[in-house]
Design an enzyme around this catalytic site. Sequence first.
Site, short mmCIF file in Angstrom:
data_model
loop_
_atom_site.label_atom_id
_atom_site.label_comp_id
_atom_site.label_asym_id
_atom_site.label_seq_id
_atom_site.Cartn_x
_atom_site.Cartn_y
_atom_site.Cartn_z
N ILE A 128 0.84 -1.20 0.00
CA ILE A 128 0.00 0.00 0.00
C ILE A 128 0.88 1.25 0.00
CG2 ILE A 128 -1.97 -1.10 1.14
CD1 ILE A 128 -1.13 0.51 3.71
N ASP A 129 2.15 1.12 0.44
CA ASP A 129 3.01 2.29 0.63
C ASP A 129 3.54 2.90 -0.68
OD1 ASP A 129 2.73 1.66 3.33
OD2 ASP A 129 4.61 0.56 3.39
N ARG A 164 -14.10 22.16 13.94
CA ARG A 164 -12.90 21.55 14.53
C ARG A 164 -11.76 21.40 13.53
NH1 ARG A 164 -16.18 16.62 17.47
NH2 ARG A 164 -16.42 17.63 19.49
N GLY A 172 2.15 4.38 5.42
CA GLY A 172 3.07 4.74 4.34
C GLY A 172 4.51 4.42 4.67
N ARG A 173 4.72 3.88 5.88
CA ARG A 173 6.08 3.56 6.34
C ARG A 173 6.95 4.82 6.21
NH1 ARG A 173 7.86 -1.47 8.68
NH2 ARG A 173 6.83 -2.71 7.13
N GLU A 224 2.43 8.46 9.01
CA GLU A 224 2.86 7.87 10.30
C GLU A 224 4.33 8.14 10.63
OE1 GLU A 224 2.26 3.61 10.00
OE2 GLU A 224 3.47 3.45 8.19
N ARG A 269 -9.58 17.03 16.94
CA ARG A 269 -9.80 15.59 17.12
C ARG A 269 -8.89 14.81 16.18
NH1 ARG A 269 -12.24 17.26 20.92
NH2 ARG A 269 -14.38 16.77 21.54
N GLN A 277 -6.75 0.71 6.08
CA GLN A 277 -6.17 1.07 4.77
C GLN A 277 -5.67 -0.15 3.99
OE1 GLN A 277 -3.58 4.91 5.51
NE2 GLN A 277 -3.91 3.82 7.40
O1 F6P Z 1 4.14 -1.72 4.54
C1 F6P Z 1 2.77 -1.72 4.71
C2 F6P Z 1 2.42 -1.27 6.09
O2 F6P Z 1 1.01 -1.33 6.22
C3 F6P Z 1 2.95 0.11 6.49
O3 F6P Z 1 2.21 1.15 5.91
C4 F6P Z 1 2.90 0.02 7.99
O4 F6P Z 1 3.83 0.86 8.60
C5 F6P Z 1 3.28 -1.41 8.22
O5 F6P Z 1 2.96 -2.13 7.06
C6 F6P Z 1 2.59 -2.08 9.39
O6 F6P Z 1 3.16 -3.34 9.52
P1 F6P Z 1 2.62 -4.53 10.46
O7 F6P Z 1 1.58 -5.27 9.66
O8 F6P Z 1 3.82 -5.37 10.68
O9 F6P Z 1 2.07 -3.90 11.69
#
Ligand code: F6P
Length: 345
Positions: A128-129, A164, A172-173, A224, A269, A277
């Site tokens: 997804i990233d 708000r 997105g890592r 994130e 909020r 996602q």
């Molecule tokens: O690489 C996909 C992803 O969903 C990232 O966006 C996220 O940081 C990570 O994987 C979460 O990984 P896990 O499934 O190990 O918690």
Amino acid sequence: MRQKIGILTGGGDCPGLNAAIRALVRRATKDNVAVVGIKNGWLGLVEDTTIPLTREAVTGILPRGGTILGTSRYNPLKHTHAIERLQDNWKRHELTGVVVVGGEGTLSAAYDLSTQYRCNLVAIPKTIDNDIAGTDFTFGFDTAVSIVTDAVDRLHSTAESHHRVMVVEVMGRHTGWIAAFGGIAGGADVILVPEHPFRLSRVCELLKRRKNDGRAFSIVVVAEDAHPAEEEQFLNEEMQKELYRHDRLGGIGSILGYEIERCTGIETRVTKLGYVQRGGSPTPYDRVLATRFGVKAYEMVVAEEWGRMAALQGNKITSVPLKEAVSAIKTLDPDIYRVAEVFFG
Ligand code: F6P
């Protein structure tokens, strides 16, 4: 003897994995080539947990999220005797080659196995990233962006009613692809990505100005792994360790929401979209991309293009050396961020 190809899915799941599995099986079946499904990523090849993937086995899986094969983040190069077991099982199944569907971690293991142990591997990028180099897009990304867009759309109406600020934390890592695309599509007023460390003072000024200009609400999308700029660091060491752990990110949204409310006085909020996602049915775009990658992977096996990855470049499906894909992550295109910035404030 009938030829046999293996397929495994590794790393975090994403919508479109089943579409890719189905495509490989359907294409192979046309040539009477058998496909062996390896369960739970590399672990399945080490533990010898496999299932035959016949045409019937893949019926109805095209629209399904997740992966019928299961997945794991297991890396055989990090476990004693795992490589010998993997090679034994490979021989026992008489596999011509294995198709590895994965993101950064799984593809790095594939690269090492193909270079150090001469394993006949071809790869399909998924995440997804959208952070895999060598391909313009990975499947899973479009679905994640559509989920973020829907969430931002929905947050608009409640934000407006309550006057708000709404902070939305997305995945997105280490890259801001999901935040930027989801934020642009949803009409966010501020988008914070890892590639551009942010200044809290600037974010707050912008939100206050919006309020003074009569805009009663604001939407802030934060990736994130977004970090405050050095000169405006408001996270102590402990918080930084907690938020930016290598194997698990998340939490910046809550702290940012608190800080925004504190410095602007506007009620704020926070929504963390998290694993939503990654779940559910893939969009048509992701189904088509995954299907094209699955068919391409079969052709790569037939052509013995070992150590390469199927890739999308422009509108064409091609292949690139795995080395290119694993040497660095693909960060957010600066042109995309420039477009996003036009709408800040
Ligand atoms: O690489 C996909 C992803 O969903 C990232 O966006 C996220 O940081 C990570 O994987 C979460 O990984 P896990 O499934 O190990 O918690």
